[in-house]
Design a protein around this motif. Structure first.
Motif, PDB file in Angstrom:
ATOM      1  N   ILE A 179      -7.610 -95.918  52.666  1.00  0.00           N
ATOM      2  CA  ILE A 179      -7.396 -94.509  52.344  1.00  0.00           C
ATOM      3  C   ILE A 179      -8.230 -93.626  53.264  1.00  0.00           C
ATOM      4  O   ILE A 179      -7.750 -92.596  53.770  1.00  0.00           O
ATOM      5  N   HIS A 180      -9.465 -94.019  53.507  1.00  0.00           N
ATOM      6  CA  HIS A 180     -10.345 -93.212  54.360  1.00  0.00           C
ATOM      7  C   HIS A 180      -9.817 -93.145  55.785  1.00  0.00           C
ATOM      8  O   HIS A 180      -9.950 -92.112  56.461  1.00  0.00           O
ATOM      9  N   LYS A 181      -9.201 -94.218  56.261  1.00  0.00           N
ATOM     10  CA  LYS A 181      -8.630 -94.197  57.610  1.00  0.00           C
ATOM     11  C   LYS A 181      -7.393 -93.304  57.661  1.00  0.00           C
ATOM     12  O   LYS A 181      -7.122 -92.664  58.692  1.00  0.00           O
ATOM     13  N   LEU A 182      -6.644 -93.251  56.577  1.00  0.00           N
ATOM     14  CA  LEU A 182      -5.456 -92.397  56.537  1.00  0.00           C
ATOM     15  C   LEU A 182      -5.840 -90.934  56.337  1.00  0.00           C
ATOM     16  O   LEU A 182      -5.267 -90.032  56.969  1.00  0.00           O
ATOM     17  N   VAL A 183      -6.800 -90.690  55.443  1.00  0.00           N
ATOM     18  CA  VAL A 183      -7.265 -89.324  55.160  1.00  0.00           C
ATOM     19  C   VAL A 183      -8.794 -89.338  55.297  1.00  0.00           C
ATOM     20  O   VAL A 183      -9.504 -89.578  54.317  1.00  0.00           O
ATOM     21  N   PRO A 184      -9.307 -89.099  56.495  1.00  0.00           N
ATOM     22  CA  PRO A 184     -10.747 -89.289  56.748  1.00  0.00           C
ATOM     23  C   PRO A 184     -11.669 -88.537  55.793  1.00  0.00           C
ATOM     24  O   PRO A 184     -12.751 -89.023  55.479  1.00  0.00           O
ATOM     25  N   GLY A 185     -11.283 -87.389  55.308  1.00  0.00           N
ATOM     26  CA  GLY A 185     -12.163 -86.638  54.421  1.00  0.00           C
ATOM     27  C   GLY A 185     -12.104 -87.056  52.972  1.00  0.00           C
ATOM     28  O   GLY A 185     -12.866 -86.546  52.136  1.00  0.00           O
ATOM     29  N   LEU A 186     -11.228 -87.984  52.657  1.00  0.00           N
ATOM     30  CA  LEU A 186     -11.033 -88.401  51.265  1.00  0.00           C
ATOM     31  C   LEU A 186     -11.876 -89.650  50.994  1.00  0.00           C
ATOM     32  O   LEU A 186     -11.486 -90.766  51.302  1.00  0.00           O
ATOM     33  N   THR A 187     -13.035 -89.456  50.390  1.00  0.00           N
ATOM     34  CA  THR A 187     -13.967 -90.551  50.137  1.00  0.00           C
ATOM     35  C   THR A 187     -13.735 -91.160  48.755  1.00  0.00           C
ATOM     36  O   THR A 187     -13.023 -90.602  47.915  1.00  0.00           O
ATOM     37  N   GLU A 188     -14.385 -92.296  48.538  1.00  0.00           N
ATOM     38  CA  GLU A 188     -14.312 -92.952  47.227  1.00  0.00           C
ATOM     39  C   GLU A 188     -14.830 -92.027  46.139  1.00  0.00           C
ATOM     40  O   GLU A 188     -14.264 -91.968  45.040  1.00  0.00           O
ATOM     41  N   GLU A 189     -15.887 -91.283  46.439  1.00  0.00           N
ATOM     42  CA  GLU A 189     -16.468 -90.375  45.446  1.00  0.00           C
ATOM     43  C   GLU A 189     -15.474 -89.266  45.073  1.00  0.00           C
ATOM     44  O   GLU A 189     -15.334 -88.920  43.894  1.00  0.00           O
ATOM     45  N   LYS A 190     -14.821 -88.710  46.060  1.00  0.00           N
ATOM     46  CA  LYS A 190     -13.861 -87.646  45.793  1.00  0.00           C
ATOM     47  C   LYS A 190     -12.674 -88.164  44.983  1.00  0.00           C
ATOM     48  O   LYS A 190     -12.183 -87.490  44.075  1.00  0.00           O
ATOM     49  N   ILE A 191     -12.231 -89.361  45.322  1.00  0.00           N
ATOM     50  CA  ILE A 191     -11.111 -89.943  44.574  1.00  0.00           C
ATOM     51  C   ILE A 191     -11.514 -90.180  43.128  1.00  0.00           C
ATOM     52  O   ILE A 191     -10.778 -89.822  42.197  1.00  0.00           O
ATOM     53  N   SER A 192     -12.665 -90.784  42.915  1.00  0.00           N
ATOM     54  CA  SER A 192     -13.127 -91.078  41.552  1.00  0.00           C
ATOM     55  C   SER A 192     -13.295 -89.805  40.743  1.00  0.00           C
ATOM     56  O   SER A 192     -12.911 -89.739  39.568  1.00  0.00           O
ATOM     57  N   GLU A 193     -13.855 -88.768  41.372  1.00  0.00           N
ATOM     58  CA  GLU A 193     -14.052 -87.496  40.673  1.00  0.00           C
ATOM     59  C   GLU A 193     -12.716 -86.891  40.270  1.00  0.00           C
ATOM     60  O   GLU A 193     -12.547 -86.411  39.146  1.00  0.00           O
ATOM     61  N   SER A 194     -11.738 -86.932  41.180  1.00  0.00           N
ATOM     62  CA  SER A 194     -10.422 -86.375  40.876  1.00  0.00           C
ATOM     63  C   SER A 194      -9.742 -87.155  39.772  1.00  0.00           C
ATOM     64  O   SER A 194      -9.124 -86.583  38.877  1.00  0.00           O
TER      65      SER A 194
END
Length: 312
Positions: A288-303
């Protein structure tokens, strides 16, 4: 109560209450499926399915509530296995991506190339289909990640994140009259037969809406899900093509010219989708990070946490 009974309940709904298909899907017998259902109903003291004779027609009211719990239990069981695999073998496993032809052909190759360099032991599976098929694979737990432009945002079982924005472009043969115009309009395009994507694919909705809003009725002589097919028929002179701009490659498409169409069609946003409640392995977050570089595990979990609170 056991997991096989729960799987049978879920699969019965997925297979439109056809027990023969359920038995084939779960590699068991139809009498065995019927017995599991009857045993579970007897244990719970409720009827899960509406019946007409031996046929199942749908879910009863308690059956509908039970199905939601069954889905959660089976998802959690899958998550338990994923957690165990995460800590026992961090860099091996399977990652299943459901996506459209356009994304698989033009947007994902570099992402996958770099991902495989970092995780050579992860078996990557690409399922290509329509936006509807992609959504079904994700919600059924048969894909870990979905990537598409249409059909994902409105599904309550998933959470989506924007990947990137892209625009449509016009492709025409070398020397076509439209190449002589300094500024193209929708009326200019409508003068020629048009080849573009099939309805529901790759921003076709935005194309149709723009022509409709302008009071124009374009002559769409051929539609396809594959930009390479569209380019082929433009090359043989069947019409002009409207494709995703990324689908044009000057080295491969030397007989054709790409003309940008600023402002004629609404920009499109490709989105990444995850099923609510899913536990993702570390390599899935890396993809996911390679596809959307600004989308981190932390951001995904928070969302995901926010979305779950809203859903409750």
């Amino acid at each position: 109560m056991n997991f096989q009974q729960l799987r049978i309940v879920r699969e019965t709904v997925r297979q439109d209450f056809n027990l023969t298909t359920v038995a084939n899907t779960l590699f068991t017998s139809q009498p065995g499926v019927s017995k599991h259902i009857k045993d579970l109903e007897d244990e719970l003291g409720i009827e899960i399915f509406v019946r007409r004779g031996k046929r199942l027609l749908g879910l009863t009211e308690p059956g509908k509530e039970l199905l939601a719990v069954v889905e959660r239990i089976l998802l959690d069981a899958q998550n338990v296995r994923s957690i165990a695999e995460q800590f026992s073998s961090r860099e091996t496993g399977n990652l299943i991506i459901a996506t459209t032809h356009t994304q698989a052909r033009y947007a994902l190759p570099e992402v996958i190339k770099h991902f495989k360099a970092d995780y050579p032991k992860v078996h990557l599976v690409l399922h290509q289909g329509s936006p509807r098929e992609i959504a079904e694979l994700l919600t059924a737990g048969e894909a870990d990640i979905a990537v598409a432009t249409e059909g994902l945002e409105s599904i309550p079982e998933v959470v989506t994140f924007p990947c990137y924005t892209w625009s449509h472009a016009l492709i025409v043969p070398q020397g076509h009259p439209l190449t002589q115009l300094t500024e193209l309009t929708l009326a200019d395009l409508a003068e020629y037969p048009i080849i573009t994507y099939h309805e529901g694919f790759t921003g076709r909705t935005n194309i149709d809406r723009s022509f409709t809003d302008a009071g124009l009725a374009p002559d769409i002589v051929l539609s396809a899900i594959d930009a390479d097919v569209i380019k082929t028929y433009v090359d043989v002179g069947l019409g002009i093509g409207i494709v995703a701009s990324m689908a044009y490659n000057p080295e491969r498409d030397g007989n054709l010219v790409r003309l940008d169409l600023p402002g004629l069609f609404k920009p499109n946003t490709t989105r990444l989708a995850l099923r609510r409640g899913i536990y993702l392995r570390s390599y899935a977050y890396a993809f996911i990070h390679k596809l959307v570089p600004g989308l981190t595990e932390e951001k995904i979990s928070e969302s995901l946490r926010k979305e779950m609170v809203v859903a409750l």
